[in-house]
Scaffold this active site. Structure first.
Site, PDB file in Angstrom:
ATOM      1  CD  GLU A  53      -2.885  -0.553   2.565  1.00  0.00           C
ATOM      2  OE1 GLU A  53      -2.210  -0.563   3.608  1.00  0.00           O
ATOM      3  OE2 GLU A  53      -4.108  -0.546   2.569  1.00  0.00           O
TER       4      GLU A  53
ATOM      5  NE  ARG B 154      -6.733  -3.041   3.879  1.00  0.00           N
ATOM      6  CZ  ARG B 154      -6.073  -2.493   4.888  1.00  0.00           C
ATOM      7  NH1 ARG B 154      -5.277  -1.471   4.668  1.00  0.00           N
ATOM      8  NH2 ARG B 154      -6.229  -2.948   6.102  1.00  0.00           N
TER       9      ARG B 154
HETATM   10  N1  LIG Z   1      -8.652   3.097   2.425  1.00  0.00           N
HETATM   11  C1  LIG Z   1      -7.892   3.048   3.541  1.00  0.00           C
HETATM   12  C2  LIG Z   1      -6.829   2.172   3.641  1.00  0.00           C
HETATM   13  C3  LIG Z   1      -6.084   2.180   4.788  1.00  0.00           C
HETATM   14  N2  LIG Z   1      -6.374   3.032   5.797  1.00  0.00           N
HETATM   15  C4  LIG Z   1      -5.521   3.057   6.984  1.00  0.00           C
HETATM   16  C5  LIG Z   1      -5.659   1.902   7.921  1.00  0.00           C
HETATM   17  C6  LIG Z   1      -4.304   1.802   8.540  1.00  0.00           C
HETATM   18  O1  LIG Z   1      -4.189   2.739   9.604  1.00  0.00           O
HETATM   19  C7  LIG Z   1      -3.370   2.241   7.418  1.00  0.00           C
HETATM   20  C8  LIG Z   1      -2.759   1.124   6.626  1.00  0.00           C
HETATM   21  O2  LIG Z   1      -3.351  -0.083   6.892  1.00  0.00           O
HETATM   22  P1  LIG Z   1      -2.577  -1.487   7.077  1.00  0.00           P
HETATM   23  O3  LIG Z   1      -1.749  -1.685   5.854  1.00  0.00           O
HETATM   24  O4  LIG Z   1      -1.726  -1.405   8.275  1.00  0.00           O
HETATM   25  O5  LIG Z   1      -3.656  -2.481   7.203  1.00  0.00           O
HETATM   26  O6  LIG Z   1      -4.178   3.043   6.562  1.00  0.00           O
HETATM   27  C9  LIG Z   1      -7.452   3.885   5.679  1.00  0.00           C
HETATM   28  O7  LIG Z   1      -7.746   4.649   6.614  1.00  0.00           O
HETATM   29  N3  LIG Z   1      -8.173   3.882   4.557  1.00  0.00           N
END
Ligand SMILES: Nc1ccn([C@H]2C[C@H](O)[C@@H](COP(=O)(O)O)O2)c(=O)n1
Ligand SMILES: Nc1ncnc2c1ncn2[C@@H]1O[C@H](COP(=O)(O)OP(=O)(O)O)[C@@H](O)[C@H]1O
Length: 281
Positions: free
Chosen positions: A101, A154
């Site tokens: 990501e 994702r």
């Molecule tokens: N559409 C999204 C994607 C991710 N996030 C946030 C959630 C986590 O704090 C961070 C990255 O997620 P991870 O790779 O650790 O599962 O980004 C979001 O708010 N909206």
């Protein structure tokens, strides 16, 4: 005499307006095609691509040249479920390119940190973060492939179906912000070919994610409560397991992911062939 002269002048003026308008309309089209669509090709997906990965209710879509040939796997799961760790494992394989990501961008866009802002005040900054997430994820999907198999962390789908949806359902995103994001998303999905062959869902319990999140200790995420992870978990389950919320763009391979790392690595190896042979056709 004077009247017929006036009518003649009127007709000439009308004809001029008509030709000027048509010219400017044509100019807009060619300008649009040159400026916006140069790196890609409009193709008729009904005639050129017949696999089910193209069945997105649209006959003409913007397609990157050659993108229909590579295999695309999206790894989905809750926050701190182990997606990056899973991708790291598969990145050691030659024919796999791994796209994590673009979180570094979400933490620093021209000196601003929309991820931190969103966690501090979701109602004010949710739209800002999610607009940028949508753009950067689209960019990831459309980037040129460097290997026959692409594994992505994702997708543009989960950004909308999980995170935007959660902000909206929890009352933290105003109707107007949700409407604008939804129209952007729908336009993208209807007009741009975003192939996905397989979704690998790392299925975890929210409690395990909470423990891993605490251990990882990302500064923006320190205020995330377990309830947030529970809501994100339920949205994943409804989308990918119960299939009661949104259209799933590809078959789903579920890998239970609460286990300790050595067992997880073993599970990834057990599923390697299924993953690499996936073709959503
Ligand atoms: N559409 C999204 C994607 C991710 N996030 C946030 C959630 C986590 O704090 C961070 C990255 O997620 P991870 O790779 O650790 O599962 O980004 C979001 O708010 N909206
Ligand atoms: N199977 C596992 N058991 C225990 N800890 C794990 C496991 N997989 C990952 N971790 C740790 O949990 C945290 C979150 O993992 P990460 O791969 O970054 O998740 P994600 O990318 O889904 O947010 C990291 O500190 C990572 O080292």
């Amino acid at each position: 005499m004077a009247l017929s002269c006036c009518i003649g002048q009127f007709r000439r003026t009308l004809a001029h307006i008509h030709s000027t308008a048509a010219g400017s309309f044509n100019q807009q089209i060619s300008h649009c095609q040159k400026r916006v669509y140069r790196p890609c090709t409009w193709i008729n997906t009904q005639t050129r691509l017949l696999s089910s990965r193209t069945q997105q209710n649209c006959t003409r879509k913007l397609v990157r040249n050659g993108e229909d040939k590579k295999l695309v796997i999206c790894v989905e799961g809750n926050i701190a479920s182990g997606k990056t760790t899973c991708l790291e494992h598969f990145s050691k394989t030659n024919e796999i390119e791994v796209l994590t990501e673009p979180i570094s961008k979400w933490r620093d866009v021209q000196g601003h940190n929309p991820l931190a802002l969103m966690y501090q005040d979701p109602s004010r900054w949710g739209l800002t973060l999610q607009t940028y997430v949508q753009l950067t994820m689209l960019n990831r999907h459309l980037s040129t492939a460097s290997a026959p198999v692409r594994m992505m962390e994702r997708s543009i789908y989960s950004a909308k179906y999980i995170f935007v949806e959660n902000l909206y359902r929890s009352g933290k995103m105003p109707d107007v912000d949700f409407a604008v994001l939804s129209e952007w998303f729908d336009w993208i999905i209807q007009n741009i070919f975003i192939p996905v062959d397989l979704i690998v869902y790392l299925q975890t319990t929210p409690q395990i994610c909470y423990e891993r999140l605490k251990e990882r200790c990302r500064v923006e995420e320190t205020m995330i409560p377990i309830e947030y992870l529970e809501a994100i978990h339920q949205l994943h389950e409804d989308w990918l397991i119960n299939k009661t919320s949104f259209k799933v763009p590809a078959p789903v391979l579920v890998i239970p992911a609460d286990h300790a790392l050595p067992k997880m690595l073993h599970k990834y190896e057990e599923n390697r062939e299924k993953i690499l042979l996936a073709r959503n056709a």
